[in-house]
Design an enzyme around this catalytic site. Structure first.
Site, mmCIF file in Angstrom:
data_model
loop_
_atom_site.group_PDB
_atom_site.id
_atom_site.type_symbol
_atom_site.label_atom_id
_atom_site.label_comp_id
_atom_site.label_asym_id
_atom_site.label_seq_id
_atom_site.Cartn_x
_atom_site.Cartn_y
_atom_site.Cartn_z
ATOM 1 C CG HIS A 196 -6.139 1.891 5.194
ATOM 2 N ND1 HIS A 196 -5.690 2.769 6.158
ATOM 3 C CD2 HIS A 196 -5.108 1.042 4.950
ATOM 4 C CE1 HIS A 196 -4.433 2.453 6.478
ATOM 5 N NE2 HIS A 196 -4.064 1.405 5.755
ATOM 6 C CB SER B 244 4.617 -2.025 12.246
ATOM 7 O OG SER B 244 4.163 -0.719 12.514
ATOM 8 C CD GLU C 251 -4.012 -2.649 7.435
ATOM 9 O OE1 GLU C 251 -2.893 -3.012 7.026
ATOM 10 O OE2 GLU C 251 -4.495 -1.547 7.203
ATOM 11 N N GLY D 274 2.524 -1.274 4.463
ATOM 12 C CA GLY D 274 2.539 0.153 4.142
ATOM 13 C C GLY D 274 3.956 0.644 3.935
ATOM 14 N N GLY D 275 4.536 1.225 4.982
ATOM 15 C CA GLY D 275 5.858 1.858 4.903
ATOM 16 C C GLY D 275 6.906 1.017 4.190
ATOM 17 C CG ASN E 214 -1.760 1.215 1.378
ATOM 18 O OD1 ASN E 214 -1.880 2.002 0.432
ATOM 19 N ND2 ASN E 214 -2.368 1.389 2.544
ATOM 20 C CD1 TRP E 215 3.687 1.093 -2.694
ATOM 21 C CD2 TRP E 215 3.525 2.016 -4.735
ATOM 22 N NE1 TRP E 215 4.414 0.319 -3.562
ATOM 23 C CE2 TRP E 215 4.332 0.868 -4.829
ATOM 24 C CE3 TRP E 215 3.274 2.753 -5.892
ATOM 25 C CZ2 TRP E 215 4.900 0.436 -6.032
ATOM 26 C CZ3 TRP E 215 3.835 2.323 -7.098
ATOM 27 C CH2 TRP E 215 4.640 1.185 -7.158
ATOM 28 C CE LYS E 216 -0.021 3.372 4.761
ATOM 29 N NZ LYS E 216 -0.139 3.526 6.203
ATOM 30 N N GLY F 177 1.884 1.986 10.938
ATOM 31 C CA GLY F 177 2.839 3.086 10.813
ATOM 32 C C GLY F 177 3.520 3.468 12.114
ATOM 33 C CD GLU G 15 -3.143 5.391 6.814
ATOM 34 O OE1 GLU G 15 -3.118 5.462 5.577
ATOM 35 O OE2 GLU G 15 -2.209 4.890 7.477
HETATM 36 C C1 PEP Z 1 -1.143 0.019 6.072
HETATM 37 O O1 PEP Z 1 -1.157 1.169 5.715
HETATM 38 O O2 PEP Z 1 -2.063 -0.712 5.720
HETATM 39 C C2 PEP Z 1 -0.038 -0.455 6.899
HETATM 40 C C3 PEP Z 1 -0.113 -1.664 7.374
HETATM 41 O O3 PEP Z 1 1.002 0.416 7.085
HETATM 42 P P1 PEP Z 1 2.410 0.080 7.817
HETATM 43 O O4 PEP Z 1 2.920 -1.210 7.241
HETATM 44 O O5 PEP Z 1 3.264 1.250 7.497
HETATM 45 O O6 PEP Z 1 2.121 -0.053 9.289
#
Ligand code: PEP
Length: 254
Positions: free
Chosen positions: A98, A215, A170, A236-237, A8-10, A176, A100
């Site tokens: 999600h 994470s 999640e 994500g990251g 997920n590049w957000k 994050g 966010e």
């Molecule tokens: C996400 O945005 O779905 C996510 C899991 O982010 P991260 O891996 O950065 O915690």
């Protein structure tokens, strides 16, 4: 069952930067990766077209996901993108609900449900995100909270529409933050969700993938991804770094 790893590049990367990252990831993947893992990338709307063109021209074994979809089909909804528009871009998956989007764009379980139904009508696989806040966890009511998210978010989902459904646990406190959930936390919630959805008419063992996000990194991926009930990860990251992302994919050993 094949595992799935979704990047997920957000809100990151222009379409040109996205193409570069796609090419780096593809170059580093092992030849037989697609035999045991489905690799999915979720860039911004503005990059979908370019990424899809590279995937199809170069015949890459990488699938495409959107990060969101409109709950509307068409009309006077400035700024929205419909499921049908995504389908015509050969989008295979779409992240929905999600945390966010729930938090910053006020998406309720009911809105998430409308989006899920639109995606299933267009034969795009929903990556349905759910998970509790730190407050829910500390108060101990997190399983009830998740039950409500799932019961409302997946309301009226019909068996004949579900070829595949990805359910992504999640926990908000792990996204994050670097605070990855323990393997016991993950197993507890995914087993609970499996029982919950197994009572639903659309359920069959083969079409539901239970995954974890929060994470995930090369350091913790192996323990998480090689746990039987975990069918994959939403990353994500670490998905913005080709080395880290490919290391996560390569940590799958079963
Ligand atoms: C996400 O945005 O779905 C996510 C899991 O982010 P991260 O891996 O950065 O915690």
């Amino acid at each position: 069952m094949k595992k799935i790893i979704i990047g997920n590049w957000k809100l990151n990367l222009t379409h040109l930067e996205g193409i570069q990252l796609l090419q780096k990831i593809n170059y580093s993947l092992q030849k037989d990766t697609e035999e045991y893992v489905e690799v999915v990338l979720a860039p911004s709307f503005t990059s979908l077209r370019s990424i899809q063109t590279v995937i199809s021209t170069d015949k890459l074994k990488i699938k495409l996901s959107s990060q969101d979809v409109s709950r509307y089909s068409e009309g006077a909804y400035t700024g929205e993108v419909s499921a049908n528009q995504l389908l015509k871009l050969s989008v295979d998956y779409c992240i929905v609900g999600h945390s966010e989007r729930r938090e910053y764009f006020h998406e309720t379980d009911e809105i998430v449900n409308e989006k899920v139904l639109k995606l299933l009508d267009s034969e795009i696989v929903p990556i349905f995100c759910f998970g509790e806040s730190l407050q829910n966890r500390e108060q101990g009511n997190y399983l009830d909270y998740i039950k409500n998210q799932i019961n409302t978010g997946l309301k009226n989902v019909r068996k004949d529409k579900v070829n595949k459904l990805v359910l992504a646990y999640e926990p908000i406190w792990a996204i994050g933050t670097g605070n990855v959930a323990t393997i016991d936390n993950i197993i507890e919630v995914l087993e609970y969700v499996k029982v919950l959805v197994s009572e639903k008419s659309f359920f069959s063992e083969e079409n539901i993938l239970l995954i974890y996000g929060g994470s995930v990194s090369p350091d913790n991926a192996s323990e998480i991804l090689n746990t039987k009930i975990v069918n994959g990860a939403l990353v994500g990251g670490a998905s913005l770094d080709s080395d880290k992302f490919v290391k996560i994919i390569n940590s799958i050993s079963i």
